[in-house]
Write a protein that holds these residues in place. Sequence first.
Motif, PDB file in Angstrom:
ATOM      1  N   LEU A  13       3.328  -7.147  -7.353  1.00 44.12           N
ATOM      2  CA  LEU A  13       1.867  -6.869  -7.493  1.00 44.12           C
ATOM      3  C   LEU A  13       0.902  -8.377  -7.348  1.00 44.12           C
ATOM      4  CD1 LEU A  13       0.191  -4.449  -7.020  1.00 44.12           C
ATOM      5  CD2 LEU A  13      -0.225  -4.389  -9.501  1.00 44.12           C
ATOM      6  N   SER A  14       1.242  -9.104  -8.132  1.00 49.99           N
ATOM      7  CA  SER A  14       0.601 -10.329  -8.520  1.00 49.99           C
ATOM      8  C   SER A  14       0.676 -11.279  -7.119  1.00 49.99           C
ATOM      9  CB  SER A  14       1.031 -11.129  -9.624  1.00 49.99           C
ATOM     10  OG  SER A  14       2.447 -11.648  -9.446  1.00 49.99           O
ATOM     11  N   GLU A  15       1.843 -11.050  -6.562  1.00 41.62           N
ATOM     12  CA  GLU A  15       1.832 -11.696  -5.157  1.00 41.62           C
ATOM     13  C   GLU A  15       1.052 -11.231  -4.090  1.00 41.62           C
ATOM     14  OE1 GLU A  15       6.491 -13.434  -5.241  1.00 41.62           O
ATOM     15  OE2 GLU A  15       6.347 -11.348  -5.034  1.00 41.62           O
ATOM     16  N   ILE A  16       0.963  -9.826  -3.966  1.00 44.27           N
ATOM     17  CA  ILE A  16       0.185  -9.499  -2.713  1.00 44.27           C
ATOM     18  C   ILE A  16      -1.364  -9.497  -3.242  1.00 44.27           C
ATOM     19  CG2 ILE A  16      -0.055  -7.085  -3.867  1.00 44.27           C
ATOM     20  CD1 ILE A  16       0.297  -6.071  -0.909  1.00 44.27           C
ATOM     21  N   LYS A  17      -1.742  -9.728  -4.427  1.00 45.86           N
ATOM     22  CA  LYS A  17      -3.181  -9.938  -4.861  1.00 45.86           C
ATOM     23  C   LYS A  17      -3.345 -11.358  -4.628  1.00 45.86           C
ATOM     24  CE  LYS A  17      -3.939  -8.477  -8.880  1.00 45.86           C
ATOM     25  NZ  LYS A  17      -4.034  -8.336 -10.439  1.00 45.86           N
ATOM     26  N   HIS A  77      -3.483   3.983   6.632  1.00 45.65           N
ATOM     27  CA  HIS A  77      -4.259   4.191   5.469  1.00 45.65           C
ATOM     28  C   HIS A  77      -3.271   4.067   4.226  1.00 45.65           C
ATOM     29  CE1 HIS A  77      -7.768   6.456   6.746  1.00 45.65           C
ATOM     30  NE2 HIS A  77      -7.216   6.758   7.659  1.00 45.65           N
ATOM     31  N   VAL A  78      -3.800   3.352   3.085  1.00 46.31           N
ATOM     32  CA  VAL A  78      -3.030   3.236   1.917  1.00 46.31           C
ATOM     33  C   VAL A  78      -3.345   4.520   1.121  1.00 46.31           C
ATOM     34  CG1 VAL A  78      -2.468   2.006  -0.144  1.00 46.31           C
ATOM     35  CG2 VAL A  78      -2.563   0.807   2.030  1.00 46.31           C
ATOM     36  N   THR A  79      -2.669   5.422   1.120  1.00 44.20           N
ATOM     37  CA  THR A  79      -2.934   6.893   0.485  1.00 44.20           C
ATOM     38  C   THR A  79      -2.812   6.796  -0.990  1.00 44.20           C
ATOM     39  OG1 THR A  79      -0.974   8.105   1.190  1.00 44.20           O
ATOM     40  CG2 THR A  79      -3.174   8.006   2.478  1.00 44.20           C
ATOM     41  N   GLU A  80      -1.743   5.996  -1.420  1.00 44.69           N
ATOM     42  CA  GLU A  80      -1.565   5.771  -3.107  1.00 44.69           C
ATOM     43  C   GLU A  80      -1.262   4.595  -3.285  1.00 44.69           C
ATOM     44  OE1 GLU A  80       1.777   8.438  -3.724  1.00 44.69           O
ATOM     45  OE2 GLU A  80       0.820  10.260  -2.956  1.00 44.69           O
ATOM     46  N   VAL A  81      -1.644   4.189  -4.528  1.00 43.01           N
ATOM     47  CA  VAL A  81      -1.083   3.245  -5.243  1.00 43.01           C
ATOM     48  C   VAL A  81      -0.889   3.612  -6.805  1.00 43.01           C
ATOM     49  CG1 VAL A  81      -1.662   0.596  -5.958  1.00 43.01           C
ATOM     50  CG2 VAL A  81      -2.479   1.332  -4.017  1.00 43.01           C
ATOM     51  N   VAL A 106       5.938  -0.524  -8.765  1.00 41.49           N
ATOM     52  CA  VAL A 106       4.592  -0.189  -7.993  1.00 41.49           C
ATOM     53  C   VAL A 106       4.732   0.584  -6.816  1.00 41.49           C
ATOM     54  CG1 VAL A 106       2.318  -1.071  -7.172  1.00 41.49           C
ATOM     55  CG2 VAL A 106       3.207  -2.001  -9.303  1.00 41.49           C
ATOM     56  N   GLY A 107       4.141   1.703  -6.638  1.00 38.80           N
ATOM     57  CA  GLY A 107       4.334   2.503  -5.219  1.00 38.80           C
ATOM     58  C   GLY A 107       3.273   2.193  -4.374  1.00 38.80           C
ATOM     59  N   LEU A 152       4.845  -5.560 -11.260  1.00 41.37           N
ATOM     60  CA  LEU A 152       6.071  -5.159 -10.771  1.00 41.37           C
ATOM     61  C   LEU A 152       6.438  -5.253  -9.499  1.00 41.37           C
ATOM     62  CD1 LEU A 152       6.050  -1.666 -12.930  1.00 41.37           C
ATOM     63  CD2 LEU A 152       7.243  -3.765 -13.427  1.00 41.37           C
ATOM     64  N   GLU A 153       7.895  -4.860  -8.975  1.00 40.30           N
ATOM     65  CA  GLU A 153       8.201  -5.018  -7.540  1.00 40.30           C
ATOM     66  C   GLU A 153       7.429  -3.902  -6.846  1.00 40.30           C
ATOM     67  OE1 GLU A 153       9.927  -7.014  -5.491  1.00 40.30           O
ATOM     68  OE2 GLU A 153      10.004  -8.473  -7.152  1.00 40.30           O
ATOM     69  N   ILE A 154       6.922  -3.981  -5.587  1.00 42.61           N
ATOM     70  CA  ILE A 154       6.224  -3.149  -4.902  1.00 42.61           C
ATOM     71  C   ILE A 154       7.133  -2.364  -3.942  1.00 42.61           C
ATOM     72  CG2 ILE A 154       4.513  -2.620  -3.164  1.00 42.61           C
ATOM     73  CD1 ILE A 154       3.078  -5.063  -4.070  1.00 42.61           C
ATOM     74  N   GLU A 155       7.062  -0.783  -4.181  1.00 44.14           N
ATOM     75  CA  GLU A 155       8.040  -0.266  -3.323  1.00 44.14           C
ATOM     76  C   GLU A 155       7.045   0.579  -2.433  1.00 44.14           C
ATOM     77  OE1 GLU A 155      11.825   2.192  -4.353  1.00 44.14           O
ATOM     78  OE2 GLU A 155      10.335   3.789  -4.413  1.00 44.14           O
ATOM     79  N   VAL A 156       7.306   0.386  -1.023  1.00 38.03           N
ATOM     80  CA  VAL A 156       6.311   1.183   0.036  1.00 38.03           C
ATOM     81  C   VAL A 156       7.059   2.486   0.614  1.00 38.03           C
ATOM     82  CG1 VAL A 156       5.240   0.799   2.030  1.00 38.03           C
ATOM     83  CG2 VAL A 156       5.430  -1.119   0.547  1.00 38.03           C
TER      84      VAL A 156
END
Length: 149
Positions: A3-7, A31-35, A55-56, A90-94
Amino acid sequence: MTLSEIKSILPKLENVVFKLEDGTSVPEHFHVTEVGMITKNYIDCGGTFRNEKTVGFQLWNADDFDHRLKPIKLLNIIKLSEEKLGIENLEIEVEYQAQTIGKYGLAFENDTFILTNKQTDCLAKDSCGIPSIKLNVIQSACTPGSGCC
């Protein structure tokens, strides 16, 4: 990607672009419908209790073809999710809908987010009787070009 990397990446971008590893683009009107924070508690086939957190993000394609998610908007969604849900770094899962809902890892390359393929695995191979592959390295005095190999 965490999450910190994408931010740290989002403020540097003009557009948010996602692609699959095979080069297929996620339509620009997604759209990003959920985080959210996903917690998975389970017991593997060897009887070991496990706990995973990620993180989803959920990507969804709508029929509003003029929609474009800007980096600052996604950053604001992430920040709100952190505040309201206590999301950790945390690691992001898409999740992304192709023929079925797929779960992907996330990487970043050339101003594009890449949905990376994930694989299943047995976490208790020793308990399940699955042999581990061991490579035997043979020491030799042969060198390339010496004619002994």
